[in-house]
Design a protein around this motif. Structure first.
Motif, PDB file in Angstrom:
ATOM      1  N   ALA A   1       0.828  -1.213   0.000  1.00  0.00           N
ATOM      2  CA  ALA A   1       0.000   0.000   0.000  1.00  0.00           C
ATOM      3  C   ALA A   1       0.861   1.261   0.000  1.00  0.00           C
ATOM      4  O   ALA A   1       0.561   2.244  -0.690  1.00  0.00           O
ATOM      5  N   LYS A   2       1.935   1.246   0.785  1.00  0.00           N
ATOM      6  CA  LYS A   2       2.825   2.410   0.836  1.00  0.00           C
ATOM      7  C   LYS A   2       3.453   2.675  -0.525  1.00  0.00           C
ATOM      8  O   LYS A   2       3.572   3.821  -0.957  1.00  0.00           O
ATOM      9  N   ARG A   3       3.843   1.598  -1.207  1.00  0.00           N
ATOM     10  CA  ARG A   3       4.475   1.754  -2.521  1.00  0.00           C
ATOM     11  C   ARG A   3       3.482   2.287  -3.550  1.00  0.00           C
ATOM     12  O   ARG A   3       3.830   3.133  -4.377  1.00  0.00           O
ATOM     13  N   VAL A   4       2.260   1.772  -3.513  1.00  0.00           N
ATOM     14  CA  VAL A   4       1.233   2.260  -4.441  1.00  0.00           C
ATOM     15  C   VAL A   4       1.026   3.751  -4.222  1.00  0.00           C
ATOM     16  O   VAL A   4       0.949   4.536  -5.177  1.00  0.00           O
ATOM     17  N   SER A   5       0.953   4.156  -2.964  1.00  0.00           N
ATOM     18  CA  SER A   5       0.761   5.568  -2.635  1.00  0.00           C
ATOM     19  C   SER A   5       1.909   6.414  -3.161  1.00  0.00           C
ATOM     20  O   SER A   5       1.688   7.496  -3.723  1.00  0.00           O
TER      21      SER A   5
END
Length: 218
Positions: A130-134
């Motif tokens: 999720a952090k990477r997608v953000s």
């Protein structure tokens, strides 16, 4: 596996009991600076959790321009690796070590077992994803609404040492901020003409930091 690596394993849910019970293949790997971990078209061989060093994940456009997608730092995984494992996909970007690194390698079969039987490991993978997608969404937004001069000035400010010197090249700046080398060259020439910076081989000297900040805040 040393003490630090064992602690990282346990922190993400790969406890000794889980590894032994499920017979999960976990090992450590070491790679030298500038080693290529994966390239476009490669299949995923293992899930890596970085223990030390830094890995740069970059995409090369058809035009030949390189765009840095993100960096992997210690205790982090790689969104492309997760995607490749979960969706049975090939890599579409390149991962290169920026320094000597060590990492925990979980076999593909071990990854699927850990996801299924360890809630803590599953949470680690999902939160990291999720952090990477953000971060990639922010990158796309920045590229769509970018001000190249601000990006160049921000790069110089962030990477300057205590003597206001930046050791870099136009190609590297272009890759870092996701633009063409020619664009960086034009912005640097403008800053030179404004006496904000001076340039020598592989070195950029910030002569007027306050003016550089003014360009960032425009």
């Amino acid at each position: 596996m040393n003490t630090s690596e064992r602690k990282i394993c346990e922190a993400v849910g790969l406890t000794p009991s889980l590894i032994d019970t499920l017979n999960i293949d976990v090992s450590t790997i070491n790679m030298r600076q500038s080693s290529v971990i994966f390239t476009p078209g490669d299949s995923c061989k293992a899930f890596l959790i970085l223990c030390s060093g830094s890995v740069r994940v970059e995409l090369t456009a058809k035009s030949g321009r390189e765009v840095m997608l993100y960096r992997i730092q210690p205790t982090e995984g790689c969104i492309l690796t997760t995607s490749a494992l979960l969706n049975n996909e090939l890599y579409y970007a390149q991962g290169v070590t920026e320094s000597d690194i060590s990492a925990i390698a979980v076999s593909t079969e071990g990854f699927y077992k850990a996801i299924q039987y360890s809630q803590k490991f599953a949470n680690f993978v999902l939160v990291d994803y999720a952090k990477r997608v953000s971060s990639i969404v922010r990158l796309v937004d920045r590229m769509a609404t970018r001000n190249a001069m601000q990006d160049v000035c921000e790069y110089l400010t962030i990477h300057a040492d205590r003597n206001n010197m930046v050791m870099t090249t136009q190609n590297h700046i272009a890759s870092e901020i996701g633009t063409a080398r020619e664009v960086v060259g034009r912005k640097l020439r403008h800053l030179v003409n404004e006496d904000v910076i001076s340039v020598k081989r592989g070195k950029i000297f910030i002569e007027k930091p306050e003016k550089l900040n003014a360009f960032i805040n425009e």
